[in-house]
Design an enzyme around this catalytic site. Structure first.
Site, PDB file in Angstrom:
ATOM      1  N   LYS A 287      90.279 -13.108  34.103  1.00 27.00           N
ATOM      2  CA  LYS A 287      88.835 -13.136  33.794  1.00 27.00           C
ATOM      3  C   LYS A 287      88.067 -13.738  34.975  1.00 27.00           C
ATOM      4  O   LYS A 287      87.050 -13.190  35.398  1.00 27.00           O
ATOM      5  CB  LYS A 287      88.588 -13.997  32.556  1.00 27.00           C
ATOM      6  CG  LYS A 287      87.114 -14.345  32.307  1.00 27.00           C
ATOM      7  CD  LYS A 287      86.910 -15.171  31.076  1.00 27.00           C
ATOM      8  CE  LYS A 287      87.106 -16.633  31.321  1.00 27.00           C
ATOM      9  NZ  LYS A 287      85.978 -17.320  31.995  1.00 27.00           N
ATOM     10  N   ASN A 288      88.592 -14.836  35.514  1.00 29.20           N
ATOM     11  CA  ASN A 288      87.839 -15.553  36.544  1.00 29.20           C
ATOM     12  C   ASN A 288      87.943 -14.911  37.929  1.00 29.20           C
ATOM     13  O   ASN A 288      87.258 -15.347  38.856  1.00 29.20           O
ATOM     14  CB  ASN A 288      88.264 -17.019  36.579  1.00 29.20           C
ATOM     15  CG  ASN A 288      87.803 -17.742  35.316  1.00 29.20           C
ATOM     16  OD1 ASN A 288      87.029 -17.178  34.520  1.00 29.20           O
ATOM     17  ND2 ASN A 288      88.278 -18.947  35.096  1.00 29.20           N
TER      18      ASN A 288
ATOM     19  N   CYS B  20      76.625 -25.600  29.214  1.00 28.68           N
ATOM     20  CA  CYS B  20      77.530 -25.169  28.147  1.00 28.68           C
ATOM     21  C   CYS B  20      78.221 -26.425  27.608  1.00 28.68           C
ATOM     22  O   CYS B  20      78.004 -27.533  28.069  1.00 28.68           O
ATOM     23  CB  CYS B  20      78.511 -24.139  28.652  1.00 28.68           C
ATOM     24  SG  CYS B  20      79.502 -24.750  29.978  1.00 28.68           S
TER      25      CYS B  20
ATOM     26  N   ARG C 289      76.050 -27.641  34.029  1.00 23.31           N
ATOM     27  CA  ARG C 289      76.637 -26.712  35.000  1.00 23.31           C
ATOM     28  C   ARG C 289      75.617 -26.485  36.119  1.00 23.31           C
ATOM     29  O   ARG C 289      74.993 -25.445  36.202  1.00 23.31           O
ATOM     30  CB  ARG C 289      77.006 -25.401  34.303  1.00 23.31           C
ATOM     31  CG  ARG C 289      77.945 -25.534  33.117  1.00 23.31           C
ATOM     32  CD  ARG C 289      79.333 -26.011  33.473  1.00 23.31           C
ATOM     33  NE  ARG C 289      80.111 -25.079  34.234  1.00 23.31           N
ATOM     34  CZ  ARG C 289      80.862 -24.097  33.723  1.00 23.31           C
ATOM     35  NH1 ARG C 289      80.872 -23.939  32.427  1.00 23.31           N
ATOM     36  NH2 ARG C 289      81.549 -23.266  34.490  1.00 23.31           N
TER      37      ARG C 289
ATOM     38  N   ASP D  69      91.128 -25.605  33.222  1.00 18.60           N
ATOM     39  CA  ASP D  69      91.104 -24.566  32.180  1.00 18.60           C
ATOM     40  C   ASP D  69      92.369 -24.564  31.332  1.00 18.60           C
ATOM     41  O   ASP D  69      92.425 -23.830  30.340  1.00 18.60           O
ATOM     42  CB  ASP D  69      90.913 -23.180  32.803  1.00 18.60           C
ATOM     43  CG  ASP D  69      89.553 -23.053  33.450  1.00 18.60           C
ATOM     44  OD1 ASP D  69      89.368 -22.134  34.271  1.00 18.60           O
ATOM     45  OD2 ASP D  69      88.690 -23.901  33.177  1.00 18.60           O
TER      46      ASP D  69
ATOM     47  N   ARG E  40      86.159 -14.355  24.369  1.00 16.50           N
ATOM     48  CA  ARG E  40      85.518 -14.307  25.688  1.00 16.50           C
ATOM     49  C   ARG E  40      86.578 -14.262  26.790  1.00 16.50           C
ATOM     50  O   ARG E  40      86.372 -13.676  27.831  1.00 16.50           O
ATOM     51  CB  ARG E  40      84.642 -15.546  25.906  1.00 16.50           C
ATOM     52  CG  ARG E  40      83.500 -15.670  24.935  1.00 16.50           C
ATOM     53  CD  ARG E  40      82.553 -16.740  25.361  1.00 16.50           C
ATOM     54  NE  ARG E  40      82.162 -16.537  26.765  1.00 16.50           N
ATOM     55  CZ  ARG E  40      81.216 -17.246  27.361  1.00 16.50           C
ATOM     56  NH1 ARG E  40      80.590 -18.190  26.703  1.00 16.50           N
ATOM     57  NH2 ARG E  40      80.896 -17.026  28.608  1.00 16.50           N
TER      58      ARG E  40
HETATM   59  C1  EPZ Z   1      84.834 -21.597  37.490  1.00 15.20           C
HETATM   60  O1  EPZ Z   1      83.593 -22.064  37.028  1.00 15.20           O
HETATM   61  C2  EPZ Z   1      85.536 -20.991  36.283  1.00 15.20           C
HETATM   62  N1  EPZ Z   1      84.738 -19.894  35.738  1.00 15.20           N
HETATM   63  C3  EPZ Z   1      85.735 -22.054  35.197  1.00 15.20           C
HETATM   64  O2  EPZ Z   1      86.487 -21.451  34.145  1.00 15.20           O
HETATM   65  C4  EPZ Z   1      86.568 -23.189  35.797  1.00 15.20           C
HETATM   66  O3  EPZ Z   1      86.721 -24.195  34.828  1.00 15.20           O
HETATM   67  C5  EPZ Z   1      85.854 -23.744  37.025  1.00 15.20           C
HETATM   68  O4  EPZ Z   1      85.629 -22.689  37.988  1.00 15.20           O
HETATM   69  C6  EPZ Z   1      86.667 -24.838  37.703  1.00 15.20           C
HETATM   70  O5  EPZ Z   1      87.921 -24.336  38.071  1.00 15.20           O
HETATM   71  C7  EPZ Z   1      84.748 -18.691  36.370  1.00 15.20           C
HETATM   72  O6  EPZ Z   1      85.362 -18.518  37.404  1.00 15.20           O
HETATM   73  C8  EPZ Z   1      83.974 -17.590  35.719  1.00 15.20           C
HETATM   74  P1  EPZ Z   1      82.705 -24.941  39.588  1.00 15.20           P
HETATM   75  P2  EPZ Z   1      82.479 -22.574  38.106  1.00 15.20           P
HETATM   76  O7  EPZ Z   1      81.445 -24.522  40.229  1.00 15.20           O
HETATM   77  O8  EPZ Z   1      82.658 -21.891  39.392  1.00 15.20           O
HETATM   78  C9  EPZ Z   1      80.298 -28.966  39.681  1.00 15.20           C
HETATM   79  C10 EPZ Z   1      86.995 -20.868  31.925  1.00 15.20           C
HETATM   80  O9  EPZ Z   1      87.301 -21.538  30.936  1.00 15.20           O
HETATM   81  N2  EPZ Z   1      79.290 -28.185  40.389  1.00 15.20           N
HETATM   82  O10 EPZ Z   1      84.000 -24.859  40.366  1.00 15.20           O
HETATM   83  O11 EPZ Z   1      81.170 -22.505  37.429  1.00 15.20           O
HETATM   84  C11 EPZ Z   1      80.453 -28.519  38.231  1.00 15.20           C
HETATM   85  O12 EPZ Z   1      79.498 -29.145  37.390  1.00 15.20           O
HETATM   86  C12 EPZ Z   1      85.876 -21.338  32.837  1.00 15.20           C
HETATM   87  O13 EPZ Z   1      87.555 -19.796  32.275  1.00 15.20           O
HETATM   88  C13 EPZ Z   1      78.209 -28.829  40.976  1.00 15.20           C
HETATM   89  O14 EPZ Z   1      78.085 -30.048  40.888  1.00 15.20           O
HETATM   90  O15 EPZ Z   1      82.910 -24.100  38.253  1.00 15.20           O
HETATM   91  C14 EPZ Z   1      81.860 -28.947  37.919  1.00 15.20           C
HETATM   92  O16 EPZ Z   1      81.852 -30.330  37.593  1.00 15.20           O
HETATM   93  C15 EPZ Z   1      85.244 -22.647  32.359  1.00 15.20           C
HETATM   94  N3  EPZ Z   1      77.292 -28.098  41.645  1.00 15.20           N
HETATM   95  C16 EPZ Z   1      82.602 -28.750  39.245  1.00 15.20           C
HETATM   96  O17 EPZ Z   1      81.591 -28.726  40.252  1.00 15.20           O
HETATM   97  C17 EPZ Z   1      77.392 -26.729  41.778  1.00 15.20           C
HETATM   98  O18 EPZ Z   1      76.520 -26.107  42.417  1.00 15.20           O
HETATM   99  C18 EPZ Z   1      83.394 -27.474  39.331  1.00 15.20           C
HETATM  100  O19 EPZ Z   1      82.508 -26.413  39.001  1.00 15.20           O
HETATM  101  C19 EPZ Z   1      78.489 -26.085  41.176  1.00 15.20           C
HETATM  102  C20 EPZ Z   1      79.434 -26.833  40.493  1.00 15.20           C
END
Ligand code: EPZ
Length: 421
Positions: free
Chosen positions: A22-23, A116, A121, A307, A399
């Site tokens: 998915k990711n 969420c 996020r 995850d 999802r």
């Molecule tokens: C991806 O989300 C995945 N989703 C998430 O999987 C996964 O948990 C996450 O990466 C971490 O591995 C998809 O790929 C569709 P991040 P993403 O930006 O990219 C902070 C699932 O269950 N952050 O790596 O949105 C954020 O708040 C989902 O399949 C900032 O501070 O996650 C978090 O604490 C859930 N500023 C951390 O970084 C930003 O601009 C990691 O977030 C972006 C993120």
């Protein structure tokens, strides 16, 4: 809204076919907007999040066809720039439309993604990285907008308080493919899904090196062409099924899978005493002999994946000993703990840490799904609990898991989906 009802106690045995990631597929589908030529994506998982993304691509003007359940053909000859709130709010990953729209149209109007249940996020790193490339993005009335992006290669750091950003790295990577000159991304996310996106972009004619490491280099090109591409198998789905085998005391093989993508999970399972073996595209687990709870902390790849934290917590709930679980990626990703406690789990919360004391067994109960991975943890707990577990709001699970009830039933689980209006 569908419910899932499980009679626990049956050891699961057999081999389960893992769906596409998915990711990986969500950013890959967004990246198909970078070219006006047709792209065919294979091993597409049949998930509601994929259907949401395809609705968004159609709304933006792309032609989208599904030659079969697990393939998608996208042709973005025409493209408009607005991704509206009522579509974006359904899925946070919509944010990865920013990079392709800015690179292809030099303008965009994408609704801010909602937060969420696993915590805020933010997208500050996405905006920082894209603006360093010259996207000139601003936030206006809940939308991320630009009217006059002038992209140019740059040196960009994506280091954040919680490590890097997976989709943020994807956004910058996609935009940089069409930005004249060289882009260097420092503190890039190293997740396998980022590497898969880079593999797809290079198949389109991009010139990316270093994907999968914290330092990625992109040489911008004039335009990209179409391609056929198959996404990697879903490492989190595979982890979920291996943990289902561990929990129920059975023997499970997951295939296809890239064993290296599961390393942090299989290492912890081995450390806890489970027998795990792997060959080129399969990983097999069974419980034989004593097992013991282990501490773990989540983090960016190659650390233990956030995850799979909820699913591993469910296993630690019934493993002898005490497990200290630290969630370092998201600020609020323990909502499954309360529902597991209702099933008899012994969990103490201390901020970003959960202290889990293994108990003899769990008891079935009516529970509520809350987010994708928390829901998976409740399914796993139901598989081992005495009696019946009734899980509501199953749409959360759909999802990210393709036909999870059918796949579990094929492994011997006593699980039924109750369809409700
Ligand atoms: C991806 O989300 C995945 N989703 C998430 O999987 C996964 O948990 C996450 O990466 C971490 O591995 C998809 O790929 C569709 P991040 P993403 O930006 O990219 C902070 C699932 O269950 N952050 O790596 O949105 C954020 O708040 C989902 O399949 C900032 O501070 O996650 C978090 O604490 C859930 N500023 C951390 O970084 C930003 O601009 C990691 O977030 C972006 C993120």
């Amino acid at each position: 809204m569908d419910r899932i009802v499980i009679e626990g106690g049956t050891p699961l045995r057999g081999e389960v076919k893992i769906s596409g990631s998915k990711n990986s597929v969500l950013p890959v589908l967004a990246a198909a907007l970078l070219t006006e030529e047709p792209c065919v994506i294979r091993r597409v998982p049949d998930l509601s999040d994929v259907r949401f993304m395809l609705d968004l691509l159609r709304h933006l003007g792309a032609e989208v066809e599904r030659p079969d359940t697990h393939s998608v053909r996208v042709c973005a000859r025409r493209l408009t720039e607005t991704a509206p709130y009522d579509l974006v709010r359904k899925m946070r990953a919509s944010v990865c439309l920013l990079g392709p729209l800015v690179a292809r149209l030099r303008r965009c109007r994408v609704s801010m993604p909602g937060g969420c249940v696993i915590g805020p996020r933010p997208i500050d790193l996405h905006l920082k990285g894209l603006n360093a490339l010259g996207a000139r993005l601003a936030v206006e009335e809940g939308y991320v907008v630009t009217h006059d992006a002038a992209l140019e290669g740059a040196v960009i750091s994506l280091a954040g308080r919680h490590g890097s950003t997976v989709l943020g790295t994807g956004n910058v990577l996609m935009a940089a493919t069409l930005a004249p000159g060289r882009t260097t991304i420092e503190h890039a996310a190293c997740e396998p899904e980022v590497e898969d996106l880079a593999r797809f972009l290079n198949a389109l004619g991009a010139r990316i090196t270093g994907a999968g490491t914290p330092l990625i280099t992109v040489e911008g090109v004039e335009r990209l062409h179409g391609a056929e591409f198959e996404v990697i198998p879903d490492r989190i789905e595979a982890a979920t099924f291996l943990i289902a085998g561990a929990l129920t005391g059975g023997e499970i093989a997951v295939q296809p899978i890239v064993p290296a993508h599961l390393l942090p999970v299989t290492a912890l399972l081995r450390d806890a005493g489970f027998w795990v073996t792997e060959d080129s595209d399969r990983v097999t687990l069974r419980r034989e002999g004593a097992t013991a709870a282990r501490d773990f902390a989540t983090g960016p790849f190659p650390a233990f994946p956030t995850d799979a934290q909820a699913q591993m917590m469910a296993l630690m709930c019934v493993t002898p000993g005490t497990s200290v679980i630290t969630e370092r990626v998201f600020s609020d990703r323990f909502m499954h703990a309360a529902e597991l406690q209702r099933m008899g789990a012994q969990i103490e919360m201390e901020g970003a840490t959960a202290i889990v004391k293994g108990v003899e067994g769990l008891s079935g109960a009516p529970v509520m799904a809350s987010d994708l991975r928390a829901s998976a943890a409740l399914v796993l707990a139901g598989l081992v609990a005495r009696g019946q577990t009734d899980i509501r709001r199953v749409y959360h699970i759909d999802r990210g898991y393709e036909r999870i009830d059918e796949k579990l039933r094929a492994l011997g689980a006593r699980i039924e989906r109750i369809r409700e209006a």
